[in-house]
Write an enzyme that holds these catalytic residues in place. Structure first.
Site, PDB file in Angstrom:
ATOM      1  N   GLN A   1       0.868  -1.074  -0.466  1.00  0.00           N
ATOM      2  CA  GLN A   1      -0.030  -0.218   0.003  1.00  0.00           C
ATOM      3  C   GLN A   1       0.718   0.988  -0.028  1.00  0.00           C
ATOM      4  OE1 GLN A   1      -3.507  -0.032  -0.314  1.00  0.00           O
ATOM      5  NE2 GLN A   1      -3.962  -1.540  -0.411  1.00  0.00           N
TER       6      GLN A   1
ATOM      7  N   SER B   1       2.770  -5.559  -4.611  1.00  0.00           N
ATOM      8  CA  SER B   1       1.912  -5.742  -5.665  1.00  0.00           C
ATOM      9  C   SER B   1       2.091  -5.684  -6.707  1.00  0.00           C
ATOM     10  CB  SER B   1       0.835  -6.303  -4.461  1.00  0.00           C
ATOM     11  OG  SER B   1      -0.496  -7.479  -5.497  1.00  0.00           O
ATOM     12  N   ALA B   2       1.486  -6.393  -7.637  1.00  0.00           N
ATOM     13  CA  ALA B   2       1.428  -5.609  -9.084  1.00  0.00           C
ATOM     14  C   ALA B   2       0.267  -4.594  -9.024  1.00  0.00           C
ATOM     15  CB  ALA B   2       1.772  -6.459 -10.247  1.00  0.00           C
ATOM     16  N   HIS B   3      -1.353  -5.080  -8.259  1.00  0.00           N
ATOM     17  CA  HIS B   3      -2.315  -4.483  -8.629  1.00  0.00           C
ATOM     18  C   HIS B   3      -2.818  -3.629  -7.887  1.00  0.00           C
ATOM     19  CE1 HIS B   3      -4.557  -6.474  -5.815  1.00  0.00           C
ATOM     20  NE2 HIS B   3      -4.092  -7.209  -5.062  1.00  0.00           N
TER      21      HIS B   3
ATOM     22  N   CYS C   1      -9.308  -8.965   1.647  1.00  0.00           N
ATOM     23  CA  CYS C   1      -8.804 -10.119   1.270  1.00  0.00           C
ATOM     24  C   CYS C   1      -9.612 -10.429   2.566  1.00  0.00           C
ATOM     25  CB  CYS C   1      -7.351 -10.021   1.733  1.00  0.00           C
ATOM     26  SG  CYS C   1      -6.204 -10.196   0.465  1.00  0.00           S
TER      27      CYS C   1
END
Length: 370
Positions: A169, A189-191, A314
């Site tokens: 983040q 994290s790519a997304h 999540c």
């Protein structure tokens, strides 16, 4: 009917055009990056170019990057290092579930204060008990609170420990330099930065004795077996490059977030803005409306065509009191009544107006009796 409005950027971001183009180009070609012929070498070049692009975003070198199937896998691989080397795990109380659920019998949770920041005195006491691998997130996904990683790393290293940070983040929202912060391990994290879902990266200091989580092949310097997701990695690299270039634009996003919060303070001062007095990233607001369960608020926004969230994506399907807010000492009346609004590079002034037009009537109905 107005088009849907997306204000859940901390859950996942839209795919950046540059990432889409890189992925389409990679998908149009054949070649296993482990093959030595020309097709394989071209695929390998895409992977290595992306490795350098991701490394540049985080202040490390390409060889320090191991591509994974996402941030969760990278967190699990990082924390597996503790058991492999006989170290305890010390985990921040407000970590993502992919960190907290790696706890073992000898693990300990580092408390946070009401401000959401790690209790450094408590950390010192825990570190005095013996060598440890400490995991503290860079930025909390629900509140946007930024942890003092440099101060934490300094304490950990003075006690001979290692420090990991889940930075998914942070990248793209604030400058993030793993080397300058003194971290031994970090996760991306790519997304979360405009890349595709299903690809992440574990960053490790060169001297760290990193071990594979997945075994069976020589890929990723024998640290992550399995043929690389070439298209996903290419998209990750392109997103990282675009994110680095677009970092200054987050000042404008912060101005939108501040306008949203100022309007709420003026019209509905009984709304609790979580972390308002703590250092935060500029795109995140966590708003608690006592007496209004988060799930009922989410339903109202969904009916209005506005996407916001409660807690980590999540933990979807489990709308209840937020463990993050509970760890900050907030009761269920607040921790179960908080929503997260997260903005991104496409958010506009009119989007803030539309959000407020939906939220302020909700807040008015929950106005405390005087």
């Amino acid at each position: 009917m107005r088009p849907p409005l997306y204000l859940d950027w901390n859950a996942t971001t839209p795919l950046r055009p540059a990432a889409r183009e890189a992925m389409v180009a990679a998908l149009a070609e054949v070649g296993n990056p482990s093959s030595i012929h020309g097709f394989g070498r071209k695929a390998r070049r895409r992977v290595e170019d992306a490795r350098d692009q991701v490394a540049a975003l985080a202040g490390v070198t390409g060889p320090q990057i191991t591509f994974t199937g996402g941030g969760t896998e990278a967190n699990n691989q990082a924390l597996s290092l503790a058991a492999a080397h006989g170290r305890r795990l010390l985990l921040g109380a407000t970590e993502h579930p992919s960190v907290l659920e790696c706890a073992r019998a000898d693990s300990a949770v580092i408390p946070v204060g009401p401000d959401g920041l790690i209790d450094l005195a408590a950390l010192e006491l825990l570190l005095a008990e013996g060598p440890a691998l400490v995991s503290v997130q860079a930025v909390n996904s629900e509140t946007g609170i930024i942890q003092p990683l440099a101060a934490i790393a300094d304490r950990v290293h003075r006690h001979g420990g290692w420090v990991h940070s889940d930075a998914v983040q942070a990248a793209g929202r604030i400058p993030f330099d793993m080397t300058a912060l003194g971290l031994d391990l970090a996760t991306l994290s790519a997304h979360k930065i405009g890349g595709p879902q299903g690809v992440g990266a574990l960053l490790a200091a060169p001297s760290l004795p990193l071990a594979p989580l997945l075994r069976g092949g020589g890929q990723e310097r024998r640290l992550r077996a399995g043929t690389e997701n070439v298209a996903g990695i290419a998209g990750f690299g392109a997103a990282a490059q675009a994110t680095q270039a677009g970092l200054p634009a987050y000042a404008a996003i912060a101005a939108l977030r501040d306008r949203l919060e100022d309007a709420i303070r003026t019209a509905a001062p009984w709304v609790r803005i979580i972390g308002a007095d703590s250092p935060r990233v500029g795109n995140t607001s966590c708003l608690a409306l006592a007496g209004q369960p988060a799930n009922s608020q989410l339903m109202a926004f969904d009916l209005a065509g506005i996407a916001v969230s409660a807690g980590s994506a999540c933990s979807s399907g489990k709308v209840k009191a937020s463990p993050v807010l509970t760890a900050m000492g907030l009761g269920d009346d607040i921790a179960g009544a908080a929503i997260r609004v997260s903005l991104g590079w496409d958010t506009m002034e009119t989007d803030i107006d539309r959000f407020l037009a939906c939220y302020l009537p909700l807040a008015a109905r929950a106005r405390p009796a005087t």
